[in-house]
Design an enzyme around this catalytic site. Structure first.
Site, PDB file in Angstrom:
ATOM      1  N   TYR A 128      38.414  31.151  31.858  1.00  5.58           N
ATOM      2  CA  TYR A 128      38.526  32.586  32.198  1.00  5.58           C
ATOM      3  C   TYR A 128      37.251  33.316  31.758  1.00  5.58           C
ATOM      4  O   TYR A 128      36.646  34.065  32.534  1.00  5.58           O
ATOM      5  CB  TYR A 128      39.755  33.177  31.509  1.00  5.58           C
ATOM      6  CG  TYR A 128      39.950  34.658  31.735  1.00  5.58           C
ATOM      7  CD1 TYR A 128      40.412  35.137  32.956  1.00  5.58           C
ATOM      8  CD2 TYR A 128      39.661  35.594  30.732  1.00  5.58           C
ATOM      9  CE1 TYR A 128      40.593  36.506  33.168  1.00  5.58           C
ATOM     10  CE2 TYR A 128      39.843  36.951  30.931  1.00  5.58           C
ATOM     11  CZ  TYR A 128      40.310  37.403  32.149  1.00  5.58           C
ATOM     12  OH  TYR A 128      40.481  38.758  32.361  1.00  5.58           O
ATOM     13  N   SER A 142      35.558  41.168  31.875  1.00  6.76           N
ATOM     14  CA  SER A 142      36.458  41.201  30.709  1.00  6.76           C
ATOM     15  C   SER A 142      35.636  41.131  29.429  1.00  6.76           C
ATOM     16  O   SER A 142      34.540  40.567  29.404  1.00  6.76           O
ATOM     17  CB  SER A 142      37.396  39.990  30.749  1.00  6.76           C
ATOM     18  OG  SER A 142      38.089  39.867  29.519  1.00  6.76           O
TER      19      SER A 142
HETATM   20  N1  NAD Z   1      45.121  43.115  31.790  1.00  6.69           N
HETATM   21  C1  NAD Z   1      44.188  42.778  30.896  1.00  6.69           C
HETATM   22  O1  NAD Z   1      44.442  42.645  29.682  1.00  6.69           O
HETATM   23  C2  NAD Z   1      42.763  42.573  31.356  1.00  6.69           C
HETATM   24  C3  NAD Z   1      41.753  42.509  30.377  1.00  6.69           C
HETATM   25  C4  NAD Z   1      40.428  42.297  30.775  1.00  6.69           C
HETATM   26  C5  NAD Z   1      40.126  42.157  32.112  1.00  6.69           C
HETATM   27  N2  NAD Z   1      41.126  42.230  33.051  1.00  6.69           N
HETATM   28  C6  NAD Z   1      40.734  42.044  34.442  1.00  6.69           C
HETATM   29  O2  NAD Z   1      41.075  43.192  35.191  1.00  6.69           O
HETATM   30  C7  NAD Z   1      41.424  42.823  36.527  1.00  6.69           C
HETATM   31  C8  NAD Z   1      42.787  43.388  36.874  1.00  6.69           C
HETATM   32  O3  NAD Z   1      43.735  42.794  35.987  1.00  6.69           O
HETATM   33  P1  NAD Z   1      45.280  43.233  35.924  1.00  6.69           P
HETATM   34  O4  NAD Z   1      45.654  43.191  34.497  1.00  6.69           O
HETATM   35  O5  NAD Z   1      45.518  44.454  36.718  1.00  6.69           O
HETATM   36  O6  NAD Z   1      45.948  41.961  36.645  1.00  6.69           O
HETATM   37  P2  NAD Z   1      47.326  41.871  37.447  1.00  6.69           P
HETATM   38  O7  NAD Z   1      47.758  40.447  37.317  1.00  6.69           O
HETATM   39  O8  NAD Z   1      48.260  42.944  37.044  1.00  6.69           O
HETATM   40  O9  NAD Z   1      46.882  42.162  38.960  1.00  6.69           O
HETATM   41  C9  NAD Z   1      46.011  41.287  39.623  1.00  6.69           C
HETATM   42  C10 NAD Z   1      46.207  41.427  41.128  1.00  6.69           C
HETATM   43  O10 NAD Z   1      45.311  40.484  41.737  1.00  6.69           O
HETATM   44  C11 NAD Z   1      46.004  39.873  42.831  1.00  6.69           C
HETATM   45  N3  NAD Z   1      45.422  38.553  43.107  1.00  6.69           N
HETATM   46  C12 NAD Z   1      45.479  37.444  42.321  1.00  6.69           C
HETATM   47  N4  NAD Z   1      44.874  36.408  42.937  1.00  6.69           N
HETATM   48  C13 NAD Z   1      44.430  36.871  44.135  1.00  6.69           C
HETATM   49  C14 NAD Z   1      43.738  36.267  45.227  1.00  6.69           C
HETATM   50  N5  NAD Z   1      43.424  34.967  45.229  1.00  6.69           N
HETATM   51  N6  NAD Z   1      43.424  37.040  46.300  1.00  6.69           N
HETATM   52  C15 NAD Z   1      43.763  38.357  46.312  1.00  6.69           C
HETATM   53  N7  NAD Z   1      44.445  38.971  45.321  1.00  6.69           N
HETATM   54  C16 NAD Z   1      44.767  38.232  44.235  1.00  6.69           C
HETATM   55  C17 NAD Z   1      47.458  39.780  42.360  1.00  6.69           C
HETATM   56  O11 NAD Z   1      48.351  39.633  43.457  1.00  6.69           O
HETATM   57  C18 NAD Z   1      47.630  41.090  41.607  1.00  6.69           C
HETATM   58  O12 NAD Z   1      48.116  42.126  42.461  1.00  6.69           O
HETATM   59  C19 NAD Z   1      41.365  41.289  36.567  1.00  6.69           C
HETATM   60  O13 NAD Z   1      40.121  40.893  37.072  1.00  6.69           O
HETATM   61  C20 NAD Z   1      41.482  40.895  35.104  1.00  6.69           C
HETATM   62  O14 NAD Z   1      40.886  39.634  34.847  1.00  6.69           O
HETATM   63  C21 NAD Z   1      42.422  42.435  32.690  1.00  6.69           C
END
Ligand code: NAD
Length: 263
Positions: free
Chosen positions: A169, A154
């Site tokens: 985080y 991130s």
């Molecule tokens: N959305 C944002 O703004 C953003 C920004 C920067 C980084 N990210 C990173 O990108 C990645 C994807 O984010 P997203 O926005 O699609 O999140 P999201 O919450 O939409 O999806 C995350 C998925 O991870 C799964 N998950 C959570 N804990 C788990 C576990 N213990 N074991 C297996 N699966 C698990 C959830 O069930 C979900 O399907 C993450 O690593 C997040 O930190 C997201």
């Protein structure tokens, strides 16, 4: 050029972790990879029989053919579950070519309000979970002497926290960046590549309840491209890094942030 030349991932087996939510970056990546010819395994703690059927129907409809989609319930906090899941993928598809780590959680507490159990959970899922799936996949990659890993960190890891995530985080994502570089260095001689993506605010379920409309608009106003990321923006970067288009790129941190953090 033949049509297959554009199927960057033709016949490749790609494991996407954290893709059970249709609004997630992981799901967008799974759908895009399937479109470019990959066979897909989704590992997610939220996989159930119902989600599995729904994901297969949605993905096949989008891609325009029956997708051989394997969905495995897996909590990445548990290293044994990760090993078992990766073994199931190999039994089903015969190999693993790419691992894309998109599972993650976020919390927004200020540093002084973070209880130690929240810190532990954040590190367990985001950092140790990523470590576990990488270890499990690398056991096969080293036998194959090839494989690619794309991890999701991130912008919070780069700029000292973000809008959404607290210090725990940011720290967990900083660990993911370091982990990815270590894998790239240690396993490069075996034909294995590892890269990490740093997205900024992306419109997924992760924002629900964590960002007010006002905060969202404030962040967007500071982004040169004047919009938040879409899951497909990040999926496109995953496709590039996982495919042979990036054959000579490893240990790289790729910003996908609309210019919101230029450094
Ligand atoms: N959305 C944002 O703004 C953003 C920004 C920067 C980084 N990210 C990173 O990108 C990645 C994807 O984010 P997203 O926005 O699609 O999140 P999201 O919450 O939409 O999806 C995350 C998925 O991870 C799964 N998950 C959570 N804990 C788990 C576990 N213990 N074991 C297996 N699966 C698990 C959830 O069930 C979900 O399907 C993450 O690593 C997040 O930190 C997201």
């Amino acid at each position: 050029m033949k049509c297959e030349d554009f199927l960057f991932l033709n016949n490749q087996v790609c494991v996407i972790v954290g893709a059970a939510n249709p609004r997630s970056i992981g799901y967008a990546t799974a759908e895009l990879f399937a479109h470019y010819g990959a066979q897909i395994a989704i590992l997610d703690v939220a996989v159930t029989d119902t989600t599995q059927a729904a994901l297969r129907t949605a993905m096949s409809a989008k891609v325009g053919r029956e997708v051989d989609l394997l969905c495995i319930p897996c909590n990445i906090v548990d290293p044994v579950a990760c090993d078992r899941a990766m073994q199931m993928v190999v039994e089903h598809f015969g190999q693993i070519d790419s691992l894309i780590n998109c599972a993650g959680i976020v919390r927004s507490e200020g540093m002084l309000d973070i209880p130690s159990q929240d810190l532990a959970l954040m590190l367990d899922v985001n950092l140790k979970g990523t470590f576990h799936t990488c270890q499990s996949a690398l056991a096969f990659f080293t036998k194959q002497q090839k494989g690619t890993i794309v991890n999701l960190a991130s912008v919070a890891a780069q700029r000292g926290g973000g809008l959404v995530g607290g210090a725990h985080y940011a720290a967990s994502k900083g660990g993911v960046v370091s982990l990815t570089k270590s894998i790239a260095r240690e396993f490069g001689p075996q034909g294995i590549r590892a890269n990490v993506i740093c997205p900024s605010m992306t419109e997924t379920g992760m924002l629900d309840g964590n960002v007010t409309e006002e905060q969202f608009n404030q962040v967007v106003a500071g982004i040169p491209l004047r919009r938040a990321g879409k899951p497909l923006d990040i999926a496109n970067a995953c496709l590039f890094l996982a495919s042979d288009l990036a054959a000579y790129i490893t240990g790289h941190t790729l910003d996908v942030n609309g210019g919101g953090h230029i450094h």
